[in-house]
Each structure stands twice: as C-alpha cells, then as structure tokens.
Design an enzyme around this catalytic site. Structure first.
Site, PDB file in Angstrom:
ATOM      1  CG  ASN A 183      36.450 -16.238  28.455  1.00 48.95           C
ATOM      2  OD1 ASN A 183      36.012 -16.433  27.218  1.00 48.95           O
ATOM      3  ND2 ASN A 183      36.765 -17.327  29.058  1.00 48.95           N
TER       4      ASN A 183
ATOM      5  CG  ASP B 141      30.489 -12.017  32.896  1.00 48.41           C
ATOM      6  OD1 ASP B 141      30.933 -12.485  34.001  1.00 48.41           O
ATOM      7  OD2 ASP B 141      31.183 -12.694  31.993  1.00 48.41           O
TER       8      ASP B 141
ATOM      9  CG  PHE C  17      39.848 -13.685  29.931  1.00 47.01           C
ATOM     10  CD1 PHE C  17      39.719 -13.208  28.459  1.00 47.01           C
ATOM     11  CD2 PHE C  17      40.726 -14.551  30.115  1.00 47.01           C
ATOM     12  CE1 PHE C  17      40.442 -13.867  27.568  1.00 47.01           C
ATOM     13  CE2 PHE C  17      41.482 -15.224  29.002  1.00 47.01           C
ATOM     14  CZ  PHE C  17      41.298 -14.914  27.982  1.00 47.01           C
ATOM     15  N   GLY C  18      37.870  -9.828  31.770  1.00 46.42           N
ATOM     16  CA  GLY C  18      36.942  -9.345  32.565  1.00 46.42           C
ATOM     17  C   GLY C  18      36.777  -8.000  32.570  1.00 46.42           C
TER      18      GLY C  18
ATOM     19  CG  HIS D 292      32.463 -13.005  38.211  1.00 45.26           C
ATOM     20  ND1 HIS D 292      32.687 -14.203  38.364  1.00 45.26           N
ATOM     21  CD2 HIS D 292      31.971 -12.661  36.931  1.00 45.26           C
ATOM     22  CE1 HIS D 292      32.424 -14.848  37.132  1.00 45.26           C
ATOM     23  NE2 HIS D 292      31.995 -14.058  36.389  1.00 45.26           N
ATOM     24  CG  LEU D 293      29.099 -10.149  44.557  1.00 47.13           C
ATOM     25  CD1 LEU D 293      28.191 -10.432  45.405  1.00 47.13           C
ATOM     26  CD2 LEU D 293      29.293  -8.780  44.142  1.00 47.13           C
TER      27      LEU D 293
ATOM     28  CG  HIS E 240      29.140 -15.016  29.052  1.00 50.40           C
ATOM     29  ND1 HIS E 240      29.700 -16.226  28.554  1.00 50.40           N
ATOM     30  CD2 HIS E 240      29.897 -15.133  30.423  1.00 50.40           C
ATOM     31  CE1 HIS E 240      30.285 -16.940  29.502  1.00 50.40           C
ATOM     32  NE2 HIS E 240      30.425 -16.429  30.420  1.00 50.40           N
TER      33      HIS E 240
HETATM   34  O1  DOR Z   1      35.535 -12.124  31.474  1.00 49.86           O
HETATM   35  C1  DOR Z   1      35.241 -13.063  32.133  1.00 49.86           C
HETATM   36  N1  DOR Z   1      35.673 -12.760  33.595  1.00 49.86           N
HETATM   37  N2  DOR Z   1      34.674 -14.018  32.074  1.00 49.86           N
HETATM   38  C2  DOR Z   1      34.607 -15.176  32.749  1.00 49.86           C
HETATM   39  O2  DOR Z   1      34.227 -16.276  32.125  1.00 49.86           O
HETATM   40  C3  DOR Z   1      35.178 -15.010  33.934  1.00 49.86           C
HETATM   41  C4  DOR Z   1      35.176 -13.853  34.544  1.00 49.86           C
HETATM   42  C5  DOR Z   1      36.012 -13.646  35.548  1.00 49.86           C
HETATM   43  O3  DOR Z   1      35.733 -14.360  36.790  1.00 49.86           O
HETATM   44  O4  DOR Z   1      36.717 -12.669  35.868  1.00 49.86           O
HETATM   45 ZN    ZN Z   2      31.575 -16.897  32.027  1.00 45.38          ZN
HETATM   46 ZN    ZN Z   3      30.956 -14.579  34.455  1.00 41.19          ZN
END
Ligand code: DOR
Ligand code: ZN
Ligand code: ZN
Length: 429
Positions: A282, A309, A327-328, A65-66, A235
C-alpha cells in the site's frame, strides 16, 4: 586508532569518479586525499582496501517500519537495523504504526533507547499525528518533539478529516517540524488491494483508484499553503499526485515527496497472479503510465528522495493469501542494487543522481547534518561493489521479513561495508 579507506572511488559529477584515500578518526571524516602516487602512512590504523569499489555517504532511508514495540515477530530494532546496515543504510527514520503506536513521550523514548542499546544504525523516530492513529485527537506535538520525534505521521492510514490535518499542520508549523503524509482516502479504497488497471480488470477485482491517493495530496497541498508547514508526501505512486505536487512546488508551497523502488520498477501488469501476497503493498503497484510519471517526477525534482517503505511481515502472515495478507514488502537489502542495476547501469540515471537521492537530498529535506562525504563531517559511509552480479535471495536477508517480489532478480551494486560514526557496523562475510 582510525580507519583508512584506501582507493575509494567517490562520486564526482555525473558518472565521473574520483579516487581518494579517506581517513576516519573517532566519529568524523578526518582526511580525504587524492589517490595519486604513494599510499598514506597507515600504521596503527585499520585499513579497508576499497579498490574498485564505490564509496558514498551513508545511505539514508526516511521511511521504514521496524515493528518494535509490539510486532517483534515481524522485525525488531535489532534485526531491522541489521537489515538496514546490510543494505548500506546508516540512518533510517521509523514509522510509528507499532503496538502501542508511537504517540507518547514514553513510546518515543522506548524506540530511542532500544535503538541505542540494540540498534546498529542511526534511528530517527516519527511520532503519530493522532492518538492511536485513529484520526480523532492530535497527539502532544510539543512533548513528542521534546522526546526526540523528528516529524509527525499516521503512516499506514491517511488522516481522513481535513480539519484534523489542518490543525496538525498548523501545530507542526509552529514548532518547525514536518508532517509526513500517507495519502489515502478510505472511502475510495474499501476492501480492495489492487490498483485500477489491467490486473484488477483481468481478475475481476474490486480496485483502488488513483484518486484515493491524489485526493489527499490535493487537499493537503492546499492546507500546507494555508498553514506554511513543511508537508512531505509518502510513497508517491500515481500520475495525478505527481501533477499536484509539481504544481504546488511551482506555486512555492513547501512540499516535498518520496518514492519507493517498487513503484519505479513494477506495475500492476507485472503481478504474476492471485497467489503471491509479496506483490501486495500500500499504495499498490499502479499502471505503467503511473510508473513512468513517477520516474519523470524523480528526474525533474518533483519527487525529492528515494525511500524503501521497508515493511516486513512474517511468512505465515503473507501466506494467508492476497485478500487476508497484510500490505507491505521489505526493502532495505534490495534498494540500492535494484536502482543501480535498473537505472544507472542501463544509462538512464547517472550514479551521482542515484546517490544524491539516497544521501544528500534526504538529509537536506529533513535538515539532518548528514549525507555528505567531506572532511569534518560525520563518518557515515557506505562501500559498494558495483561489479559482482548476484541474485536476490531472501534467505540471506538480515531482516526477519522475506516478503519481496524481487526474488531471483540478478543485480549489481551490493554494499560490502557500512560505517556509522566511524565504526564498521556491517561488512560482507
Ligand atoms: O505496504 C504498506 N505497509 N503500506 C503501509 O502504508 C503500511 C505498511 C506497513 O506498516 O506494513
Ligand atoms: Zn504508508
Ligand atoms: Zn510505510
């Protein structure tokens, strides 16, 4: 003027290394010679002495994710590609859940233009499956492909409607692009952030069950069979998903899958408590049994590739507490050192296995003309110090995101040079 990489330790088979001198001219690998006896004539070339270091094809990360456009406070294409380069990645494929999302020709072009002018590694954009990632209406796959999208995904959310997914797959199959699926049934996860397991039980939390992921995997392999699409599972985190993918592969269905370092190294039982949202991602960290199943699936080829991810968020957002924080976790700058230290240095995987899962195999799965160290191929190369041990310190990250649960982990396997198309785009110090 080219670049000579001298005394490169390249992966042969298993843990065996072959010492080579490698000449890069323009954007291609021009020569690779066995390093025995006299050094080659290097006059007029840049020389990188890689003695004692590992030299691999540039690492490839097919799930990142950028955040640009729209969430530049979390990451930009400039900062994200620098973070990727610092992690040894030369090619990354970015998810379309930006603001606006990447669901039009203009937005695909925006990402490609930004990557061209401000990025330092190769950036391959995915386009959305549905407009606005709302699950209601398909995007224009032909136009997005034409603009440069390499596949379709609504990553961040699952496509809830089976009919919508089936239509998407049929269309993607007809134009020869893959569907990349974030597998999650919303009705099973409402309001929860932690997985069903010891942690959620101990804290009395509403939990996310494994079926929330696996139900989509099961549904989608059947739809992939019906449509003939290349279906790629994002994932993978549960034993049930692994089982379904393994079965689908045995059945000849065109399914591939990825797994992230955190789902191989951490379980819900490692989460320290309820006040650190750097353990919230997530899919969530699952049980030790799921972790084991994912490791086995990677080893037997059920899971094809490793991805990060990489999901940067700001410190303010992550400080909102586990319920409100997004999330992330970030992943670029720790991925190789984590996997090398925990799986290769411990003797569980060979070096060849790890490198293949981060180079040759992602290229193969997505049909990219990259990922191998051979004369005539693109000069995308990563040089890695396998010996120096260093603790993970988010303050050093090139990413704007500092959100990692791996703070303080002592690791080896830190990249020292990242070369894209024959240019050193990042080097240590
Ligand atoms: O942990 C996550 N972050 N899972 C995702 O599916 C989306 C991602 C995000 O865009 O931050
Ligand atoms: Zn995802
Ligand atoms: Zn993702």
């Amino acid at each position: 003027m080219g670049i000579w990489i001298l005394n490169a330790q390249t992966v042969a088979t298993g843990n065996e290394l072959t010492k080579k001198h490698i000449l890069l001219e323009g954007n291609t690998i021009e020569q690779m010679i066995e390093a025995a006896g006299a050094l080659p004539e290097t006059a007029g070339h840049t020389v990188i002495d890689a003695a004692g270091k590992l030299v691999t094809p540039g690492l490839i990360d097919m799930h990142v994710h950028l955040r640009e456009p729209g969430f530049e406070h979390k990451e930009t294409i400039a900062s994200g590609t620098r973070s990727a380069a610092r992690g040894g990645f030369t090619t990354i494929a970015c998810m379309p859940n930006t603001r606006p999302v990447i669901d039009t020709v203009e937005t695909v072009k925006y990402v490609l233009d930004k990557a061209e002018t401000e990025g330092i590694v190769r950036v391959l954009p995915y386009g959305c499956i549905t407009k606005n990632e709302l699950g209601r209406e398909l995007t224009d796959f032909d136009a997005l492909k034409q603009a440069g999208a390499i596949g379709f995904t609504d990553d961040g959310v699952g496509v809830q409607s089976a009919q919508m997914m089936k239509d998407a797959m049929a269309k993607a199959a007809s134009i020869g692009l893959p569907i990349i699926a974030h597998c999650e049934d919303n009705t099973l996860v409402e309001g929860a952030w932690a997985s069903e397991g010891e942690f959620s039980r101990k804290h009395g939390l509403k939990a996310i069950p494994n079926e929330s992921e696996a139900i989509h995997v099961g549904r989608d392999v059947l739809l992939a069979e019906a449509t003939g699409v290349h279906y790629h599972v994002c994932h993978v985190s549960t034993e049930q998903s692994v089982r379904l993918i393994r079965h689908a592969k045995q059945f000849g269905i065109k399914v591939t899958a990825e797994v992230c370092p955190h789902h191989l190294l951490l379980s819900d039982e490692d989460i320290p408590g309820l006040d650190d949202a750097n353990w919230k991602m997530n899919p969530p960290l699952r049980t030790p049994k799921d972790v084991q199943a994912c490791i086995e699936a990677l080893l037997d080829g059920t899971i094809d590739i490793l991805v990060t991810d990489h999901a940067p968020h700001s410190e303010e957002e992550k400080a909102k507490g586990v319920n409100l924080a997004p999330f992330g976790i970030v992943g670029f700058e720790t991925a190789f050192p984590l996997l090398y230290t925990k799986f290769v240095a411990t003797g569980q995987w060979t070096l060849q296995f790890l490198v293949d899962k981060m180079t040759t195999l992602p290229a193969q799965v997505f049909g990219l003309p990259l990922g191998t160290l051979e004369v005539g191929k693109e000069a995308d190369i990563t040089i890695i110090d396998l010996d120096t041990e260093k603790a993970v310190d988010p303050a050093e990250f090139a990413s704007k995101g500092r959100n990692t649960p791996f703070i303080g982990w002592n690791l080896k396997g830190w990249p020292t040079h990242t070369i894209v198309g024959g240019k050193v785009v990042w080097s240590e110090a």
